[in-house]
Design an enzyme around this catalytic site. Structure first.
Site, PDB file in Angstrom:
ATOM      1  N   CYS A   1       0.828  -1.206   0.000  1.00 52.61           N
ATOM      2  CA  CYS A   1       0.000   0.000   0.000  1.00 52.61           C
ATOM      3  C   CYS A   1       0.865   1.259   0.000  1.00 52.61           C
ATOM      4  CB  CYS A   1      -0.877   0.060   1.233  1.00 52.61           C
ATOM      5  SG  CYS A   1      -1.958  -1.347   1.395  1.00 52.61           S
TER       6      CYS A   1
ATOM      7  N   ARG B   1       5.311   0.279  -5.935  1.00 52.06           N
ATOM      8  CA  ARG B   1       5.298  -0.492  -4.690  1.00 52.06           C
ATOM      9  C   ARG B   1       4.424  -1.742  -4.829  1.00 52.06           C
ATOM     10  NH1 ARG B   1       6.744   3.001  -0.310  1.00 52.06           N
ATOM     11  NH2 ARG B   1       5.543   1.789   1.165  1.00 52.06           N
TER      12      ARG B   1
ATOM     13  N   TRP C   1      -2.704  -2.874  -1.636  1.00 49.54           N
ATOM     14  CA  TRP C   1      -2.211  -4.234  -1.892  1.00 49.54           C
ATOM     15  C   TRP C   1      -2.910  -5.079  -0.846  1.00 49.54           C
ATOM     16  CZ3 TRP C   1       0.463  -8.291   0.353  1.00 49.54           C
ATOM     17  CH2 TRP C   1       1.120  -9.180  -0.516  1.00 49.54           C
TER      18      TRP C   1
ATOM     19  N   ASN D   1      -1.998   2.218   5.666  1.00 48.90           N
ATOM     20  CA  ASN D   1      -1.045   1.205   5.207  1.00 48.90           C
ATOM     21  C   ASN D   1      -0.571   0.466   6.438  1.00 48.90           C
ATOM     22  OD1 ASN D   1       1.125  -0.268   4.204  1.00 48.90           O
ATOM     23  ND2 ASN D   1       2.470   1.509   4.006  1.00 48.90           N
ATOM     24  N   GLY D   2      -0.667  -0.875   6.420  1.00 45.93           N
ATOM     25  CA  GLY D   2      -0.205  -1.658   7.558  1.00 45.93           C
ATOM     26  C   GLY D   2      -1.218  -2.732   7.902  1.00 45.93           C
TER      27      GLY D   2
ATOM     28  N   GLU E   1      19.880 -15.974  -7.527  1.00 48.84           N
ATOM     29  CA  GLU E   1      19.348 -14.655  -7.881  1.00 48.84           C
ATOM     30  C   GLU E   1      18.771 -14.662  -9.311  1.00 48.84           C
ATOM     31  OE1 GLU E   1      18.391 -12.117  -6.496  1.00 48.84           O
ATOM     32  OE2 GLU E   1      18.408 -10.529  -7.997  1.00 48.84           O
TER      33      GLU E   1
ATOM     34  N   LYS F   1      14.926 -13.814 -10.328  1.00 48.89           N
ATOM     35  CA  LYS F   1      14.534 -12.796 -11.332  1.00 48.89           C
ATOM     36  C   LYS F   1      13.568 -13.392 -12.338  1.00 48.89           C
ATOM     37  CE  LYS F   1      15.399  -9.977  -9.800  1.00 48.89           C
ATOM     38  NZ  LYS F   1      15.921  -9.625  -8.587  1.00 48.89           N
TER      39      LYS F   1
ATOM     40  N   GLU G   1      10.050 -14.281 -10.754  1.00 50.98           N
ATOM     41  CA  GLU G   1       9.207 -13.185 -10.250  1.00 50.98           C
ATOM     42  C   GLU G   1       8.586 -12.330 -11.352  1.00 50.98           C
ATOM     43  OE1 GLU G   1      11.190 -10.438  -7.521  1.00 50.98           O
ATOM     44  OE2 GLU G   1      13.003 -10.492  -8.714  1.00 50.98           O
TER      45      GLU G   1
ATOM     46  N   HIS H   1      21.510 -35.799  -6.824  1.00 52.33           N
ATOM     47  CA  HIS H   1      20.852 -36.215  -5.576  1.00 52.33           C
ATOM     48  C   HIS H   1      19.366 -35.872  -5.605  1.00 52.33           C
ATOM     49  CE1 HIS H   1      24.745 -37.285  -4.030  1.00 52.33           C
ATOM     50  NE2 HIS H   1      25.193 -36.085  -4.384  1.00 52.33           N
TER      51      HIS H   1
ATOM     52  N   LYS I   1       7.186  -3.911  -4.360  1.00 54.43           N
ATOM     53  CA  LYS I   1       8.583  -3.474  -4.240  1.00 54.43           C
ATOM     54  C   LYS I   1       8.962  -3.320  -2.774  1.00 54.43           C
ATOM     55  CE  LYS I   1      12.440  -1.634  -5.836  1.00 54.43           C
ATOM     56  NZ  LYS I   1      13.363  -2.668  -6.358  1.00 54.43           N
TER      57      LYS I   1
HETATM   58  C1  G6P Z   1      10.389  -7.545  -2.192  1.00 59.34           C
HETATM   59  C2  G6P Z   1      10.818  -7.111  -3.579  1.00 59.34           C
HETATM   60  C3  G6P Z   1      12.203  -7.682  -3.884  1.00 59.34           C
HETATM   61  C4  G6P Z   1      13.180  -7.269  -2.785  1.00 59.34           C
HETATM   62  C5  G6P Z   1      12.683  -7.672  -1.394  1.00 59.34           C
HETATM   63  C6  G6P Z   1      13.533  -7.064  -0.295  1.00 59.34           C
HETATM   64  O1  G6P Z   1      10.187  -8.913  -2.148  1.00 59.34           O
HETATM   65  O2  G6P Z   1       9.903  -7.570  -4.538  1.00 59.34           O
HETATM   66  O3  G6P Z   1      12.656  -7.163  -5.120  1.00 59.34           O
HETATM   67  O4  G6P Z   1      14.402  -7.873  -3.030  1.00 59.34           O
HETATM   68  O5  G6P Z   1      11.357  -7.176  -1.210  1.00 59.34           O
HETATM   69  O6  G6P Z   1      13.456  -5.670  -0.391  1.00 59.34           O
HETATM   70  P1  G6P Z   1      14.491  -4.693   0.275  1.00 59.34           P
HETATM   71  O7  G6P Z   1      13.963  -3.327  -0.004  1.00 59.34           O
HETATM   72  O8  G6P Z   1      14.481  -5.021   1.746  1.00 59.34           O
HETATM   73  O9  G6P Z   1      15.820  -4.953  -0.330  1.00 59.34           O
END
Ligand code: G6P
Length: 586
Positions: free
Chosen positions: A2, A27, A72, A98-99, A463, A467, A470, A486, A581
């Protein structure tokens, strides 16, 4: 997650609020809404989906008091009624939140005589305020009464047509700041929507209530005792905040990594030595979520190989369960691009209560994590808007390498070495720009893609898989190359892509043997290396680089691979479904 914005000041167009709200889109959200004070009445609008068709009534409205929200969903499904702002039964008080209110069921029982228009926890707060105002209280006292009953995290904006010269902001464990401009005073979840209007911000603390009028503000604690909060001037970020010539923020952020690295490396040597000194006396524990967690894996490797110490890495959502078992001299090193990730903040708060010192590596200036830290290293990589973190990740790796070297007394030489990697990152882009796009066209048709690597390169595989999954929604998984036999080999069938991250180092031939095992079972092998090999069906060619810094170049074509695959599948890489985000709830 949010996002909220609010404004009180000179009359402005309704689109000023919707445009600001759009800047919070990154976000992540599923519905949105705005409320304006217009001719003494509250006019509101809510919708499910993106902020695109702005109704005429908002375009034409002129208002000096407004709030907006991107939702959200947490409590209550995605629908118009659950979108914010919520309105009181008399249509005279409105609120965005928000929260998460942990005790909302209890409070809802207490308010059982009321009728609710939504399934949200947020509406409970509004009802508490409404009840108090109905019994004669003014808005400020009603808000103070309501928030004193709440348990959980909340950033709130509230206004009422009964007291039209006030906007009230409340912060507790969810992000909220004020922006002081010539037009009036704004409130928002972060600085990004306010950047066009001001560089003067007030960073509210947890437990603050701000009473805002068009040209001044006062801050109080929840019992309405005054507290002092200063206006801080924040210089603009190093990189441009627009998309420039790029179709998406993610592409822009991938492409700017080589030159952003130069800004990232402008660091204070003294800060690094002071942090190194703290680490020397301590048991080092890295915590983070998501991509920042993957970056911590490099921190662990760098510290063990360069500095001779062996830190722990704990996912922030798991950290509270480990807390009681950590040695007394633990030093918590939190990584977070946003500095607002709820699990990281919760862990850090709990660690502080235990008396542990906190170091953080953060991108966003003065974010909540910064304010909870004893020492901070800023990434300085500019605003990162794409939900999938890219440039923050390479910045984190570079600075962890620098820190481990600083610990070992080699700050200056590491800095020179890192600066020279910038052109190698550019080569990683130039060598592969078109070919990786062609590979994406093939990858897009698969339901599963696997990534393998050994030690540091296993972290790259993790990583890269994150990517791809997601933003393309393709099932992508990383394995330690040696573990294929294994279990994971059972997943391999004809044509399945296996992406092998294998620089020419001392484990190159072991990793190649694992690639051969996968190929013998029908896998299509993509080699990510600075050395070609006949097992590769497709070669992502990379320049030669110190093996500890290979991740800085190898991740870039893999970010591009994820990006193009998502675009081929017509999925918006900047705003992947269900993800946010800034994850501001636990
Ligand atoms: C969310 C985002 C990711 C990010 C993670 C941690 O899951 O979608 O892209 O890596 O949060 O975010 P931060 O701001 O703590 O690095």
């Amino acid at each position: 997650m949010c996002g909220i914005v609010g404004f009180i000041g000179m009359p402005v167009k309704g689109t000023l609020i919707t445009d600001s709200l759009k800047k919070l889109e990154y976000r992540g959200y599923d519905s949105w809404g705005v409320a304006f004070l217009s001719k003494g009445r509250i006019e509101s609008f809510r919708a499910v989906g993106s902020i695109n068709k702005i109704p005429k009534k908002i375009q034409e409205i002129s208002s000096n008091l407004a709030i907006g929200h991107t939702r959200w969903a947490t409590h209550g499904r995605i629908c118009k009624n659950n979108a914010h702002p919520h309105l009181s039964s008399g249509n005279d008080i409105t609120l965005v939140h928000n929260g998460i209110i942990d005790n909302f069921s209890e409070l809802k029982t207490r308010l059982s005589g009321n009728s609710f228009n939504s399934d949200t926890d947020s509406e409970v707060i509004l009802k508490l305020i409404e009840e108090k105002m109905d019994s004669g209280s003014d808005l400020l006292h009603a808000v103070s009464f309501a928030v004193s009953l709440l348990k959980g995290s909340f950033a709130l904006l509230v206004f009422s047509s009964i007291e039209p010269a006030k906007l009230i902001a409340v912060k507790n464990e969810s992000p909220l700041l004020l922006g002081v401009s010539d037009k009036g005073i704004f409130a928002a979840s972060d600085q990004i929507p306010l950047r066009n209007f001001t560089d003067r911000f007030v960073f509210l603390e947890d437990g603050d209530i701000a009473l805002i009028s068009k040209n001044s503000f006062e801050c109080f604690d929840f019992s309405l005792n005054p507290v002092e909060r200063k206006i801080i001037k924040v210089e603009s970020n190093v990189t441009s905040s627009g998309k420039l010539k790029y179709s998406h923020f993610m592409l822009k952020e991938i492409m700017e990594q080589p030159f952003v690295l130069k800004d990232v490396l402008v660091q204070d040597k003294k800060n690094f030595s002071e942090i190194s000194f703290l680490i020397k006396k301590s048991n080092l524990v890295f915590i983070a979520n998501g991509t920042s967690f993957n970056a911590c894996l490099f921190g662990k490797e760098f510290f063990s190989r360069i500095a001779g110490i062996n830190p722990r890495v704990i996912e922030a959502s798991e950290f509270p369960y480990e807390l009681d078992f950590l040695p007394e001299n633990s030093l918590i090193f939190a990584l977070s691009q946003s500095g607002e990730t709820a699990d990281v903040l919760d862990s850090v708060r709990k660690a502080r209560k235990k008396g542990f010192k906190i170091i953080s590596m953060v991108n966003v200036f003065n974010s909540s994590l910064v304010r909870l830290s004893d020492k901070v290293i800023y990434l300085n990589c500019g605003e990162e808007i794409g939900v999938a973190s890219t440039k923050a990740f390479t910045s984190q790796i570079a600075l962890l390498f620098l820190l481990a070297n600083s610990f070992a007394g080699k700050f200056d030489s590491a800095l020179i070495e890192l600066n020279s990697v910038s052109s190698l990152m550019q080569q990683a882009i130039d060598f592969n720009l078109d070919s990786v796009k062609a590979l994406s066209a093939k990858i897009k048709s698969f339901g599963d893609v696997y990534f393998i690597g050994r030690n540091l390169n296993y972290a790259v595989a993790l990583e890269a898989a994150l990517k791809l999954k997601e933003i393309s929604y393709i099932h992508a998984e990383a394995f330690q190359a040696g573990s294929l036999k294994h279990g994971p080999l059972a997943l391999i069938s004809k044509g399945i892509p296996v992406i092998v991250v294998a620089p020419k180092d001392k484990v190159f031939s072991d990793t190649i043997n694992n690639a051969i095992e996968a190929k013998s079972r029908g896998a299509f092998i993509v080699g990510v290396s600075n050395e070609s090999n006949e097992v590769f069906d497709f070669f992502i060619k990379l320049p030669k680089v110190n093996e500890l810094l290979f991740p800085l170049v190898s991740i870039i074509p893999l970010q591009l691979l994820a990006f193009h695959t998502a675009v081929f599948l017509e999925r918006n890489p900047d705003r992947p479904r269900n993800l946010a985000k800034s994850v501001t709830v636990k």
